[in-house]
Enzyme design. Structure first.
Site, PDB file in Angstrom:
ATOM      1  N   TYR B  12       0.776  -1.153  -0.138  1.00 12.00           N
ATOM      2  CA  TYR B  12       0.019  -0.205  -0.207  1.00 12.00           C
ATOM      3  C   TYR B  12       0.712   1.237  -0.003  1.00 12.00           C
ATOM      4  O   TYR B  12       1.574   1.545   1.124  1.00 12.00           O
ATOM      5  CB  TYR B  12      -0.844   0.002   1.308  1.00 12.00           C
ATOM      6  N   TYR B 166     -11.474  -5.414   7.236  1.00  7.89           N
ATOM      7  CA  TYR B 166     -10.112  -4.687   7.785  1.00  7.89           C
ATOM      8  C   TYR B 166     -10.366  -3.265   8.775  1.00  7.89           C
ATOM      9  O   TYR B 166      -9.947  -3.679   9.922  1.00  7.89           O
ATOM     10  CB  TYR B 166      -9.224  -4.289   6.563  1.00  7.89           C
ATOM     11  N   HIS B 167     -11.091  -2.604   8.276  1.00  5.55           N
ATOM     12  CA  HIS B 167     -11.253  -1.215   9.291  1.00  5.55           C
ATOM     13  C   HIS B 167     -12.271  -1.601  10.331  1.00  5.55           C
ATOM     14  O   HIS B 167     -12.196  -0.697  11.353  1.00  5.55           O
ATOM     15  CB  HIS B 167     -11.619  -0.120   8.337  1.00  5.55           C
ATOM     16  N   LYS B 534     -11.009  16.529  16.163  1.00  7.57           N
ATOM     17  CA  LYS B 534     -10.338  16.007  15.220  1.00  7.57           C
ATOM     18  C   LYS B 534     -10.095  16.995  13.852  1.00  7.57           C
ATOM     19  O   LYS B 534     -11.132  16.954  13.158  1.00  7.57           O
ATOM     20  CB  LYS B 534     -10.953  14.656  14.540  1.00  7.57           C
ATOM     21  N   ASP B 538      -8.454  14.007   8.187  1.00  6.04           N
ATOM     22  CA  ASP B 538      -8.049  12.636   8.877  1.00  6.04           C
ATOM     23  C   ASP B 538      -9.551  11.910   9.405  1.00  6.04           C
ATOM     24  O   ASP B 538      -9.846  12.842  10.350  1.00  6.04           O
ATOM     25  CB  ASP B 538      -7.150  12.650   9.641  1.00  6.04           C
ATOM     26  N   HIS B 540      -9.663   8.907  10.774  1.00  8.98           N
ATOM     27  CA  HIS B 540      -9.468   7.919  11.712  1.00  8.98           C
ATOM     28  C   HIS B 540      -9.898   8.270  12.942  1.00  8.98           C
ATOM     29  O   HIS B 540      -9.005   8.840  13.866  1.00  8.98           O
ATOM     30  CB  HIS B 540      -8.141   7.354  11.687  1.00  8.98           C
TER      31      HIS B 540
END
Lengths: 329, 657
Positions: B12, B166-167, B534, B538, B540
């Site tokens: 990646y 995955y996440h 935040k 981003d 996340h």
């Protein structure tokens, strides 16, 4: 510890200077004695000034979309150049005393709009309005055109919001059977306006509106028979925060109710009654039934209230009554 | 004995500019990598051009910026697209990046029917974990459905969707939750495609067969093997029962994998290599549940951006596994194992029960708030267990004594630094591109895009026309934003259950901290109120959400507004809310740009006395910079002790009072 004497500029405050408003609200929350005294002086000063803002309580069960609806109402107010303050109350954790204040994120406040928003934890007032929120609204009434107060709850805690707001809007969603039960059973006061949110589906929304109308008709039937001319016909509106449906209509209804209160000269009495209901609630909360009895019950409170200095703010009047109970010889 | 063909090997990657990324890709291919995995930067992922105000400081940071077809040409210069297998991690604007890829291929003389690869194109996990969503659920699902129907007919070797479990694991999901919520997502997508009525029965079956998954593999690799076997069995069942697919070929559970990043540590980062090897074993050992494609993180991911050498080391792990060991020489080595079968059954049954629960709530879109709360709760439990030492992380909460590592000294020498000039370079090329294109073509293409969106036609043909005409990523997305609107996903924190009784040392410490927080109210005059913000693009949010929940559980009043806030928004909130402290979380590497802007803004609002703490993947040099600029404390992944962070915050707020 430093206790900086805060310099609050009252003219900036009433001109919607948000820095000044934030500082003033910090001061109102402060429990340190010297700052509390300063806060009371500020509130006293304000109570001699006009309180032009229309206070609207927005309440309803969790998850019906109150914050998103407020987001739309804020945008609408900004369009017509009104200054808005928002007070959002979230519950506090019983275990830790902490609170997550997340409404602000859902309100999507534009930086360009003239909006001031503040979140409050309910602290020890479960689901209801904290003392801090009440004094915040008391202050904000002097600073802007509209104060929107968001609280969670169905049932008893509405009495809290009704004792503070000029106009109460209850938000429900289709199939809110429990809310209808509360209304029918008279557990809940009839809101001035009822908004059925999530009315994206026309058929469902129509059904929901007619359900609510039926429930309200039952309720009104028992109270309002032969009511005086000029009584308020509590509207039931289908709205959608998601699609911006009928937000203008809701806003117009809010304004119409305010005008109704003014034109029928009910506003002054309503605010006075609210203040009394709030004061009694606070006294019960702080010093219990015994404390209330010491003051001579509700009637005693009413007459003591009338005897106090006219220039005093409601909050100082209450504080004085509470002191009377606590420090009675 | 014939060996199985090895999986597609990727890394990646992508950073700075299309040109720099192209050089990296060609280098990686020359080392034996067999596919590409494109990382886009956050402005591209959220549909903004490199010169948009929200892109400032984010261009080229976590991936490559792609604004238009010329960027795409450069990215794949000297890489023949008819021979490449390209995976693109793109979601909100997936249809657009695929259109650019198709246009770039056509400009190479390659037709769409020859293209192989994958668009991630899974919006649900963006709402739940990764945060680069743009539009509301309904139009987002429509875009996904458009990509599927288009590729099934025109790009038959393409995997239009990589449903990501995955996440979910990165957000704290247990294996059962990972399997269940990914299946719910796949069902939501395929139901949309089926109900659109755009595909003939045979085409729909082919579309089911093109569905692929992108899974996570953690260090508990035996459980992971069982998870993947359960996943495959459930998928076989869903495709047969729900979608009536008879041909087993179209029911096969096809997945690619990136092994776990959540478990990689900043402390003793060399230990991440054995972790990565074991995680890779989990997805290769079992022939019946082996991955189709694999990408491995680098050992130093928790420190910053990996260098080419770091990525090479991870590629070598894959190559050793495929070419030196004998994993590819046997049939399924777990067949008949009672232990593996038992565990697989457990996960399958619990997973299916959770799928049914979500289905009863009306599917994963209706149940978004519920699912998010489940994930936050699982993650909170995980963090609690690591803090209590019940969940051992070697080098972090056990065996922490270490000799000095010869691999790196401090943080900053062992990572890649993105050239700060890259953003200016990218913006300059974007401006030049805009002046060189034919404006009439651009306008005509955007008009047909608008018509296609409004008339519910497939978005792809008009998007490919836009790509050829020179429309930019920002223009394409804005056209859709104007019609679809934008969305804010649930934060999941309000419903996260409080931690009432934590046993042992952590419980005692939490109780002591609650007492302190209560006392602090006397010093501050009111309860400690903090803002957790935040900033930037981003998405996340797992770290920020954890901090918010723990602050609440320690007795603080916490303002949390979710992701993608501008510095101005954060300053306004800090002012209006009257907070005592601001905590910022940034994982995109744009901290040097965003944090000073917030500090300046606070000063301008007269909030000099409100301290700021920052958490994120922040190299030590940058941390020192931030402290110099006025940040009270900087936390990185090695600061895993929540209660220590919280107690610091109390100290800092008291000192500032």
């Amino acid at each position: 510890m430093k206790e900086k004497a805060l310099q609050i500029d009252v003219s900036a405050l009433v001109n919607f200077n948000r820095q000044a408003i934030a500082l003033a609200l910090n001061l109102l929350e402060d429990r340190r004695p010297r700052l509390q005294a300063q806060a009371l002086t500020l509130l006293d000063e304000l109570s001699t000034l006009p309180a032009p803002a229309h206070v609207v309580g927005i309440t309803g069960p969790p998850g019906v979309g109150k914050s998103s609806l407020i987001a739309r109402l804020i945008a609408r107010q900004a369009q017509i150049s009104r200054r808005v303050a928002v007070v959002a109350v979230d519950p506090s954790s019983k275990v830790s005393g902490g609170a997550l204040l997340g409404d602000r994120g859902r309100m999507q406040i534009s930086l360009q709009a003239e909006v001031y928003a503040r979140s409050f934890a309910a602290r020890d007032r479960l689901g209801g309005l904290s003392r801090e929120a009440f004094s915040a609204v008391f202050l904000l009434r002097h600073c802007c055109d509209v104060v929107l107060v968001e609280t969670v709850g169905v049932g008893q805690s509405e009495t809290d919001i009704a004792s503070l707001a000029d106009t109460t809007v209850l938000v429900v969603q289709p199939f809110s059977g429990d809310v209808l039960q509360f209304l029918k059973a008279g557990v809940m006061e009839i809101p001035d306006i009822l908004a059925v949110n999530k009315a994206d589906d026309q058929a469902l929304a129509q059904q929901a509106v007619s359900d609510v109308q039926t429930a309200l008709a039952l309720e009104r039937g028992s109270f309002d028979q032969g009511s005086l001319e000029g009584s308020w016909q509590n509207p039931v509106l289908a709205v959608s925060a998601a699609t911006n449906l009928n937000i203008d209509t809701l806003d117009d209804a809010m304004t119409a109710h305010y005008q109704h209160l003014q034109s029928t000269h009910k506003l002054g009495n309503k605010r006075a009654d609210q203040t009394m209901a709030w004061a009694v609630g606070e006294i019960l909360h702080e010093v219990g039934q015994r404390g209330l009895a010491i003051l001579g019950g509700v009637e005693g409170v009413r007459s003591l209230w009338g005897e106090q200095t006219q220039q005093w703010s409601a909050i100082r009047k209450l504080a004085t009554l509470l002191d009377r109970v606590r420090y009675r010889a | 004995m014939t060996k199985d063909r090895p999986w597609v090997m990727r890394t990646y990657s992508g950073h700075s500019t299309a040109q720099a990324s192209n050089e990296l890709y060609r280098l990686n291919l020359s080392k034996g990598q067999t596919g590409l995995s494109v990382a886009f930067d956050l402005p591209t992922q959220t549909g903004y051009d490199s010169d948009h105000a929200l892109a400032r400081g984010e261009v080229g940071k976590v991936g490559v910026p792609i604004c238009h077809v010329a960027d795409m040409d450069t990215l794949f210069a000297d890489i023949p697209l008819d021979q490449m297998n390209t995976s693109m991690t793109i979601n909100g604007p997936a249809a657009w990046l695929l259109a650019l890829y198709i246009a770039a291929a056509e400009r190479q003389g390659v037709g769409p029917e020859a293209l192989q690869g994958t668009t991630q194109n899974d919006i649900v996990k963006e709402y739940l974990s990764r945060g680069t969503y743009i539009f509301p659920p309904e139009p987002s699902l429509r875009l996904i459905s458009d990509v599927i129907t288009y590729t099934v007919k025109n790009v038959p070797k393409w995997n239009p969707v990589n449903v990501c479990s995955y996440h979910l694991q990165e957000a704290g999901a247990t294996p059962v939750q990972e399997v269940a919520y990914a299946l719910c997502t796949a069902i939501a997508i395929l139901d949309t495609v089926r109900d659109s009525g755009r595909l003939e029965a045979a085409e729909f079956t082919a579309a089911v067969g093109r569905m692929s998954f992108f899974v996570n593999s953690g260090v508990r690799f035996i459980e992971e093997i069982c998870k993947l076997r359960a996943f495959g069995q459930l998928w076989d069942n869903v495709t047969r029962e729900r979608y009536g697919v008879e041909n087993p070929k179209f029911r096969r559970f096809r997945y690619g994998v990136q092994v776990n990043s959540l478990g990689l540590t900043e402390a003793q980062p060399e230990n991440n290599i054995p972790r990565i090897v074991l995680e890779a074993l989990g997805v290769t050992l079992s022939k019946d549940a082996r991955c189709r494609a694999m990408q491995l993180p680098a050992w130093n991911e928790a420190l910053g951006l990996p260098r080419p050498w770091d990525q090479q080391w991870s590629l070598r792990i894959q190559q050793i596994l495929a070419f030196e060991t004998d994993v590819l020489e046997y049939g399924d080595i777990f067949e008949g194992s009672k232990v593996v079968e038992g565990k697989t059954n457990d996960i399958r049954q619990a997973g299916w029960a959770e799928v049914e629960r979500v289905t009863e709530m009306g599917g994963v879109i209706s149940a978004l708030g519920y699912v998010k709360e489940q994930l936050v709760a699982s993650h909170t439990a995980r963090v609690r267990n690591i803090n209590a030492g019940d969940h051992v992380v070697v080098g972090v909460n056990k065996f922490t004594e270490t000799a000095e590592s010869p691999l790196y000294t401090g943080n900053s020498s062992a990572i890649l630094k993105v050239d700060e000039e890259a953003e200016r370079d990218q913006v300059a090329r974007l401006e030049a591109f805009r002046t060189e294109r034919t404006q009439a073509d651009v306008e005509a293409a955007l008009l047909s895009l608008r018509d296609a969106v409004k008339n519910a036609e497939n978005i792809m043909p008009a998007s490919i026309q836009c790509a050829h005409a020179g429309v930019t990523t920002g223009e394409w997305t804005q056209t859709l934003r104007d019609i679809f609107g934008e969305f804010r996903a649930p934060t999941g924190i309000a419903g996260a259950a409080a931690v009432p009784n934590v046993s042992g040392k952590v419980g005692d410490e939490l109780e002591a901290l609650r007492m302190r927080v209560r006392k602090t109210a006397d010093i501050l005059g009111r309860p400690l109120k903090v803002l957790i913000g935040k900033p930037g693009l981003d998405g996340h949010s797992n770290g920020a959400e954890q901090i918010a929940v723990w602050c609440r559980d320690a007795g603080m009043e916490v303002v949390y507004e979710g992701i993608r806030l501008s510095p101005e928004q954060i300053v306004t909130s800090a002012r209006d809310e009257g907070v005592h402290l601001v905590g910022l979380s940034i994982l995109s590497g744009s901290h040097l740009r965003l944090v000073p802007e917030i500090l300046t803004g606070l000063r301008q609002e007269g909030l000099d006395n409100v301290p700021v703490v920052v958490g994120g993947i922040i190299p030590e040099d940058d941390a020192e910079n931030l402290r110099q600029a006025g940040v009270a404390r900087v936390y990185t992944p090695k600061d895993f002790k929540m209660l220590r962070i919280l107690s610091d915050m109390v100290d800092i707020a008291e000192e500032a009072a």
